[in-house]
Design a protein around this motif. Structure first.
Motif, PDB file in Angstrom:
ATOM      1  N   LEU A   1      -7.697   6.673 -27.684  1.00  0.00           N
ATOM      2  CA  LEU A   1      -6.248   6.780 -27.814  1.00  0.00           C
ATOM      3  C   LEU A   1      -5.625   7.526 -26.639  1.00  0.00           C
ATOM      4  CD1 LEU A   1      -5.685   7.436 -31.634  1.00  0.00           C
ATOM      5  CD2 LEU A   1      -5.204   5.359 -30.330  1.00  0.00           C
ATOM      6  N   ARG A   2      -6.359   8.478 -26.086  1.00  0.00           N
ATOM      7  CA  ARG A   2      -5.830   9.217 -24.930  1.00  0.00           C
ATOM      8  C   ARG A   2      -5.601   8.278 -23.749  1.00  0.00           C
ATOM      9  NH1 ARG A   2     -10.179  14.245 -25.265  1.00  0.00           N
ATOM     10  NH2 ARG A   2      -9.588  14.951 -27.372  1.00  0.00           N
ATOM     11  N   LEU A   3      -6.627   7.472 -23.452  1.00  0.00           N
ATOM     12  CA  LEU A   3      -6.483   6.520 -22.352  1.00  0.00           C
ATOM     13  C   LEU A   3      -5.394   5.487 -22.664  1.00  0.00           C
ATOM     14  CD1 LEU A   3     -10.155   5.752 -21.202  1.00  0.00           C
ATOM     15  CD2 LEU A   3      -8.386   6.959 -19.934  1.00  0.00           C
ATOM     16  N   PHE A   4      -5.342   5.059 -23.909  1.00  0.00           N
ATOM     17  CA  PHE A   4      -4.339   4.075 -24.310  1.00  0.00           C
ATOM     18  C   PHE A   4      -2.927   4.594 -24.040  1.00  0.00           C
ATOM     19  CE2 PHE A   4      -1.408   2.520 -27.613  1.00  0.00           C
ATOM     20  CZ  PHE A   4      -1.438   1.161 -27.328  1.00  0.00           C
ATOM     21  N   PHE A   5      -2.640   5.810 -24.484  1.00  0.00           N
ATOM     22  CA  PHE A   5      -1.291   6.353 -24.313  1.00  0.00           C
ATOM     23  C   PHE A   5      -0.998   6.708 -22.853  1.00  0.00           C
ATOM     24  CE2 PHE A   5      -1.672   7.281 -28.968  1.00  0.00           C
ATOM     25  CZ  PHE A   5      -0.602   6.475 -29.358  1.00  0.00           C
ATOM     26  N   ILE A   6      -2.029   7.103 -22.107  1.00  0.00           N
ATOM     27  CA  ILE A   6      -1.839   7.342 -20.664  1.00  0.00           C
ATOM     28  C   ILE A   6      -1.439   6.037 -19.976  1.00  0.00           C
ATOM     29  CG2 ILE A   6      -3.040   7.866 -18.495  1.00  0.00           C
ATOM     30  CD1 ILE A   6      -4.671   9.952 -20.062  1.00  0.00           C
ATOM     31  N   GLY A   7      -2.166   4.965 -20.312  1.00  0.00           N
ATOM     32  CA  GLY A   7      -1.862   3.665 -19.729  1.00  0.00           C
ATOM     33  C   GLY A   7      -0.467   3.181 -20.100  1.00  0.00           C
ATOM     34  N   ILE A   8      -0.088   3.339 -21.361  1.00  0.00           N
ATOM     35  CA  ILE A   8       1.242   2.925 -21.819  1.00  0.00           C
ATOM     36  C   ILE A   8       2.323   3.730 -21.105  1.00  0.00           C
ATOM     37  CG2 ILE A   8       2.821   2.879 -23.777  1.00  0.00           C
ATOM     38  CD1 ILE A   8       0.792   0.637 -23.847  1.00  0.00           C
ATOM     39  N   ALA A   9       2.092   5.043 -20.929  1.00  0.00           N
ATOM     40  CA  ALA A   9       3.073   5.894 -20.246  1.00  0.00           C
ATOM     41  C   ALA A   9       3.257   5.454 -18.796  1.00  0.00           C
ATOM     42  CB  ALA A   9       2.617   7.353 -20.303  1.00  0.00           C
ATOM     43  N   ILE A  10       2.139   5.154 -18.117  1.00  0.00           N
ATOM     44  CA  ILE A  10       2.222   4.672 -16.725  1.00  0.00           C
ATOM     45  C   ILE A  10       2.987   3.351 -16.671  1.00  0.00           C
ATOM     46  CG2 ILE A  10       0.882   3.816 -14.753  1.00  0.00           C
ATOM     47  CD1 ILE A  10      -1.332   5.780 -15.581  1.00  0.00           C
ATOM     48  N   HIS A  11       2.721   2.471 -17.637  1.00  0.00           N
ATOM     49  CA  HIS A  11       3.407   1.179 -17.668  1.00  0.00           C
ATOM     50  C   HIS A  11       4.907   1.355 -17.867  1.00  0.00           C
ATOM     51  CE1 HIS A  11       4.647  -2.848 -18.683  1.00  0.00           C
ATOM     52  NE2 HIS A  11       5.036  -2.429 -19.882  1.00  0.00           N
TER      53      HIS A  11
ATOM     54  N   SER B   1       6.463   2.717 -14.794  1.00  0.00           N
ATOM     55  CA  SER B   1       6.468   1.685 -13.753  1.00  0.00           C
ATOM     56  C   SER B   1       7.525   0.628 -14.034  1.00  0.00           C
ATOM     57  CB  SER B   1       5.090   1.017 -13.655  1.00  0.00           C
ATOM     58  OG  SER B   1       4.085   1.963 -13.353  1.00  0.00           O
ATOM     59  N   ALA B   2       7.633   0.221 -15.308  1.00  0.00           N
ATOM     60  CA  ALA B   2       8.612  -0.797 -15.686  1.00  0.00           C
ATOM     61  C   ALA B   2      10.036  -0.302 -15.466  1.00  0.00           C
ATOM     62  CB  ALA B   2       8.411  -1.190 -17.147  1.00  0.00           C
ATOM     63  N   LEU B   3      10.237   0.994 -15.686  1.00  0.00           N
ATOM     64  CA  LEU B   3      11.567   1.576 -15.495  1.00  0.00           C
ATOM     65  C   LEU B   3      12.038   1.402 -14.058  1.00  0.00           C
ATOM     66  CD1 LEU B   3      13.890   3.289 -16.705  1.00  0.00           C
ATOM     67  CD2 LEU B   3      12.606   5.333 -16.003  1.00  0.00           C
ATOM     68  N   PHE B   4      11.104   1.562 -13.099  1.00  0.00           N
ATOM     69  CA  PHE B   4      11.442   1.437 -11.676  1.00  0.00           C
ATOM     70  C   PHE B   4      10.980   0.100 -11.086  1.00  0.00           C
ATOM     71  CE2 PHE B   4      11.281   6.010 -12.493  1.00  0.00           C
ATOM     72  CZ  PHE B   4      12.468   6.421 -11.921  1.00  0.00           C
ATOM     73  N   ARG B   5      10.508  -0.805 -11.970  1.00  0.00           N
ATOM     74  CA  ARG B   5      10.057  -2.137 -11.562  1.00  0.00           C
ATOM     75  C   ARG B   5       8.949  -2.074 -10.508  1.00  0.00           C
ATOM     76  NH1 ARG B   5      15.627  -5.794 -11.452  1.00  0.00           N
ATOM     77  NH2 ARG B   5      16.229  -5.339 -13.622  1.00  0.00           N
TER      78      ARG B   5
END
Length: 268
Positions: free
Chosen positions: A69-79, A82-86
């Motif tokens: 879950l730690r890696l999952f939420f880290i990945g989601i946060a990065i996404h 990233s999506a916010l700034f495209r």
């Protein structure tokens, strides 16, 4: 809520939020003079690698790792950032982190070890930012031009370098960005990683095989430039364009593939 239903729901959620990243990758894969035209094949290769392990994977008892879950939420946060700034490049790599996290959470560390390479291989479908591509392409084409000019002069065919152009006595050859060798280097690195993965040898030898893709790609591309320079000087620049230019690209890549395969066999 059953475990299987949870997996399907999480999988659907991940696919949904990564739609903009998939669309960006699709556009880059099929763009004119794309450096990532192989990208569409990468998910299918990953699926095949996982399918090959189906016997081993069935024997592994599912468990859960706290790192999942730690890696999952880290990945989601990065996404999301990233999506916010495209910035779809980092979004693409965050997807791999998310997949690592889901594998650990739903199946455990043993399954993760078996799927580490197949999931990591997805990195070869994620295009580098254009600013990086442009910079690398420029450096490679200048280096390839220098190497080709040195080799041509050693062969007795007098020429001089002017930027990325090779000036001969009766003709000239311009090494464009698409002829820098970066495209074949990226594709060859993907193939090299597959060869190293399937190689029955030690990790240092596998690493050496993978790293050998760089000099192989550069040397074979220099060979192509030398060949086109000879054609231009002997028959004229127009004969080095069109079918001969395109055919030489396929031949050189096939030669690079054969060299990589030979290096793998020697090391194995």
């Amino acid at each position: 809520m059953t475990n299987t239903f949870q997996k399907w729901m999480v999988g659907f959620f991940v696919l949904l939020i990564y739609v903009p990243s998939f669309l960006w990758m699709w556009e880059r894969w099929f763009a004119r003079d794309s450096y990532y035209s192989h990208g569409i094949l990468i998910p299918f290769v990953t699926a095949f690698l996982i399918w090959q392990k189906r016997g081993i994977l069935r024997k592994i008892m599912p468990e859960s790792s706290p790192w999942g879950l730690r890696l999952f939420f880290i990945g989601i946060a990065i996404h999301l950032f990233s999506a916010l700034f495209r910035v779809y490049f980092s979004s693409g790599f965050s997807m791999i982190i998310v997949l690592f996290g889901l594998t650990l959470h739903f199946y455990g560390s043993k399954m993760f070890k078996e799927l580490l390479f197949p999931i990591s291989f997805l990195a070869f479908m994620i295009p580098l930012p254009m600013v990086v591509i442009t910079n690398l392409s420029f450096r490679l084409k200048i280096f390839a031009t220098q190497m080709a000019v040195g080799a041509l002069n050693d062969m007795g065919l007098h020429c001089v370098q002017h930027g990325s152009a090779i000036i001969l006595r009766h003709a000239y050859v311009i090494v464009e960005d698409v002829c820098s060798g970066l495209r074949s280097l990226i594709t060859l690195m993907a193939l090299g990683s597959l060869f190293a993965y399937g190689m029955k040898s030690s990790l240092p030898k596998k690493t050496m095989l993978f790293l050998s893709t760089v000099p192989i790609a550069v040397i074979t591309n220099v060979g192509r430039i030398i060949f086109l320079a000879f054609v231009s000087e002997i028959w004229g620049t127009k004969y080095a364009m069109g079918p001969i230019h395109e055919a030489s690209g396929f031949i050189v890549f096939f030669g690079a593939f054969c060299l990589l395969y030979a290096v793998g066999k020697v090391m194995e």
